[in-house]
Enzyme design. Structure first.
Site, PDB file in Angstrom:
ATOM      1  CG  HIS A 168      24.302  12.665 -48.715  1.00 59.30           C
ATOM      2  ND1 HIS A 168      25.435  12.162 -48.119  1.00 59.30           N
ATOM      3  CD2 HIS A 168      24.173  11.991 -49.889  1.00 59.30           C
ATOM      4  CE1 HIS A 168      25.977  11.235 -48.909  1.00 59.30           C
ATOM      5  NE2 HIS A 168      25.219  11.120 -49.991  1.00 59.30           N
ATOM      6  CG  LEU A 169      18.708  13.491 -43.584  1.00 59.83           C
ATOM      7  CD1 LEU A 169      18.121  12.901 -42.301  1.00 59.83           C
ATOM      8  CD2 LEU A 169      17.614  14.187 -44.391  1.00 59.83           C
ATOM      9  CG  ASP A 179      23.935   9.931 -53.889  1.00 63.23           C
ATOM     10  OD1 ASP A 179      24.118  10.384 -52.742  1.00 63.23           O
ATOM     11  OD2 ASP A 179      24.870   9.693 -54.679  1.00 63.23           O
TER      12      ASP A 179
END
Lengths: 312, 439
Positions: free
Chosen positions: B62-63, B305
């Site tokens: 998740h950037l 994740d």
């Protein structure tokens, strides 16, 4: 014995001797509440903040009376009157309380772990007055105090707890306290109300009340907490009362001198009949009286109230 | 020749190689992998004592850009990736706005082009707004550069929508990545349902909340023939189901995360929100089953994740804390922990960080085969270090491994023949400006 802890956030980490020490200390304070002048100067000059982030009547009252009888200065705030409603985080609330330099904070909060969260961040003593479904240590202490006064001991007794074990902080704290002091603990309720692997907590699990109560020295009913249940885990109050409710017929199988307890507030006619709650086996009002003494003992021990002669 | 990496130990699971080899790079591609390569006038990287691996790939990151740049952004996230030895990451679509249309995909790729120091593969949404109702424009997403679609963070609760996604996405060669969670069963849960939750009194999520949807999605993959990838698997039941599906020959792959083969539910016994994620940490039997699945190659990929959150978001009551932990800078070390403990063969470990994830999402790289991109990670397998989140390149600190002593860490990260990370330092602003070798 000296009590070394800064906080009382849970029964689980306590050693059996610590529990016994609190109960022994409470014996002295019981007498204070029966005097004409119900006040000792043990905590004079100490400030205690009662932070109730969740509604409570009797626990808050009990703490407040205990504090006043110890001559502490008390300040109350509840969620409805505080800035919590304005969206302040628990961390910010804690920092603000800290800045006012209290000597102890009593906290009731809807989230499990909230008392520990606060205790880790405050230099002063923190007493858990109930955190979510986690623990309610002073309730367990007053229950043990009541049992011990009635039975003269804890060790070797059979204690049956009936109700919503999974969602009850009272049950959890009592399970820890009773097993630590050598009682045999049975829990009973519909399987939807028993936590998974509950037996690994050192108790025996039952789904039939008559079996759970058979031969028991102490029978404790838990409040059916509809506000915590979310989607129903039992079909109706009527069926619950019929299948899992405590009444005098069920109690016939208990020990002849068995006592009946309830942490309150009761749903009469659901988890317990009025006949039983108001009957000769009931020690429910003693529990309430003992709550003040036990909370005085906890405050006194944590705040290092000084000389023990106030209580003698 | 651009340069030659000499004297290192090459582990390239795709070609079964686990031996001392030199690696020659030319024009940003792997030119040769041979026992000895004469560099001629080309520069030489001395890799003695080091492992030379295909560039690591993390297919679950998740950037947070666009929309939540205060948690992480493409610049900080790709720097954390490069520092962790990753040459490529797949970016999840639960951004704000959601990556459910080509505009957002192009925005992410543009950000990566300007400020990313590893490859960024956007993953689009399955459904518009991640709402689980209507299919997103998967064709346009694929055209714009999305390599897969997922509603990650949310399950696709509708079995019909999941079926349609598997069918529709197959037309574009796009993998469907499933976040498996029966919300009805998991509702309100903050940790695993087990002994620890019995003690803590926290609302809990049973393993079956994950497994029921794993089973459902495997059946839908069988029905549709669509390419299914199962995200963040955490339970022993999921491992069994995945193994069974693969034996049946279904087109399915699966990933797990380092925390699922390292930590148990006991990590939350102190109400530590840094150990709170979804799915939650499970029991020791699950941890061991995940390790076993890695050993057997049942699980294809280790994916972190990586879910950055700001410190004040995590410093709240346990139930109120957001789910997610970061992992880019610890994934390699925590995976090698299994190798050092004799629980996982090193080739399998490397495969789960390279070839496995590349195949799972159909990405280039993941191997040192000549002709492929020169994405290479140099690893000192013996380097001892202690995890200190304060030293991370990530903006976030929500790491469950803080204080853990690890052995093995990336010392150099090369993307397309250009060195972006070397010995603790990020060397470039983006992939275009990176130099071939550290100067």
């Amino acid at each position: 014995m000296e009590f070394q802890r800064k906080d009382l956030v849970a029964i689980e980490p306590l050693a059996p001797e610590e529990i016994v020490h609190i109960l022994d200390t409470a014996e002295g304070f019981l007498e204070v509440s029966r005097r004409e002048v119900k006040k000792v100067p043990a905590l004079r000059g100490k400030t205690v903040v009662n932070g109730f982030f969740e509604p409570s009547t009797r626990t808050r009252l009990s703490f407040e009376i205990a504090e006043k009888r110890l001559s502490a200065d008390t300040v109350n705030f509840s969620a409805s009157t505080s800035s919590v409603k304005k969206g302040e985080t628990l961390l910010d609330t804690v920092r603000n309380i800290e800045a006012m330099v209290p000597d102890a904070v009593v906290i009731r909060h809807g989230a499990a772990g909230a008392a520990e969260f606060v205790a880790r961040r405050l230099g002063c003593s923190v007493i858990n007055a109930g955190d979510g479904r986690h623990e309610h240590p002073t309730q367990a202490l007053l229950d043990l105090f009541t049992i011990r006064r009635r039975k003269g001991r804890i060790e070797g007794l059979t204690v049956t707890i009936v109700g919503d074990i999974a969602n009850s902080r009272v049950a959890r704290s009592n399970i820890h306290a009773l097993t630590k002091l050598g009682a045999r603990v049975r829990v009973c309720g519909p399987p939807t109300m028993l936590p998974p692997q509950v037996e690994r907590m050192g108790v025996e699990a039952y789904t039939r009340v008559a079996e759970a109560v058979a031969g028991a020295d102490v029978v404790m009913a838990l409040r059916i907490q509809k506000e915590r249940l979310g989607r129903a885990v039992f079909p109706s109050d009527r069926e619950y009362a019929r299948v899992f409710g405590l009444n005098s017929r069920v109690l016939e199988g208990a020990a002849a001198d068995a006592i009946v307890m309830h942490p309150g507030p009761m749903n009469r006619g659901v988890e317990i009949t009025s006949e039983l709650a108001d009957g000769p086996r009931s020690v429910i009002l003693e529990q309430v009286e003992h709550g003040v003494a036990v909370r005085m003992a906890v405050l006194y021990l944590l705040l290092g109230g000084g000389r023990s002669e106030w209580t003698s | 020749m651009d340069f030659v990496i000499r004297g290192g130990h090459v582990i390239d699971p795709a070609s079964g190689l686990d031996a001392p080899r030199d690696v020659a790079v030319a024009e940003g591609k792997i030119l040769a992998v041979e026992p000895s390569i004469d560099p001629g006038s080309a520069p030489v990287v001395d890799a003695s004592g080091l492992w030379v691996l295909p560039g690591l790939i993390d297919i679950h990151v998740h950037l947070r850009e666009p929309g939540q740049e205060y948690k992480e952004d493409v610049v900080s996230g790709t720097r954390a990736a490069a520092a962790g030895g990753f040459t490529a990451v797949a970016a999840m679509p639960n951004t704000r706005p959601v990556n459910d249309n080509a505009e957002v995909t192009r925005y992410i790729l543009e950000k990566a082009h300007r400020g990313g120091v590893c490859r960024v593969y956007p993953v689009g949404a399955i459904s518009k707004g991640l709402r689980g109702e209507d299919l997103a424009e998967i064709g346009e997403l694929a055209e714009a550069g999305c390599v897969a679609v997922t509603d990650d963070g949310h399950p696709v609760s509708s079995s019909l929508l999941m079926r349609r996604a598997l069918e529709y996405a197959s037309a574009f060669g796009v993998v469907v990545v499933s976040h498996c969670e029966d919300l009805d069963l998991a509702r309100g849960g903050a940790m695993n349902e087990g002994l620890a939750s019995a003690y803590l009194g926290l609302p809990a999520i049973p393993a079956e909340a994950e497994e029921i949807q794993v089973a459902r999605d495997l059946l839908l993959a069988r029905r549709t023939g669509g390419r299914l990838h199962l995200a963040h698997l955490s339970t022993r039941g999921s491992m069994k189901l995945l193994r069974y599906a693969k034996r049946m020959g279904l087109p399915v792959t699966g990933e797990t995360a380092p925390h699922y083969f390292t930590l148990t539910e006991d990590a939350v016994r102190s109400f530590d929100t840094h150990a709170k994620m979804n799915p939650p940490l499970r029991e020791i039997a699950d941890v061991e089953a995940v390790q076993k699945a890695l050993r057997r190659g049942v699980v294809d990929a280790v994916a972190t994740d990586h879910a950055p959150h700001a410190p004040d978001e995590k410093e709240v009551e346990f139930e109120a804390a957001p789910n997610g932990v970061i992992g880019l800078e610890t994934s390699l070390g925590v995976t090698l922990r299994l190798v050092h403990h004799g629980l996982l063969d090193r080739v399998r470990a490397v495969a789960a960080l390279t070839w496995g994830p590349a195949r799972a999402l159909g990405l280039p790289g993941g191997t040192l085969a000549p002709g492929g991109p020169a994405d290479i990670t140099l690893v000192d397998p013996e380097a001892r270090w202690t995890v200190d989140p304060a030293a991370f390149f990530s903006k976030a600190r929500n790491c469950p491994f803080a204080g853990m002593d690890l052995r093995g860490r990336a010392v150099g990260t090369i993307v397309g023949g250009r060195t972006v990370y070397w010995n603790g330092r990020i060397l470039a602003e983006n992939l275009e400006t990176a130099e071939r070798l550290p100067t």
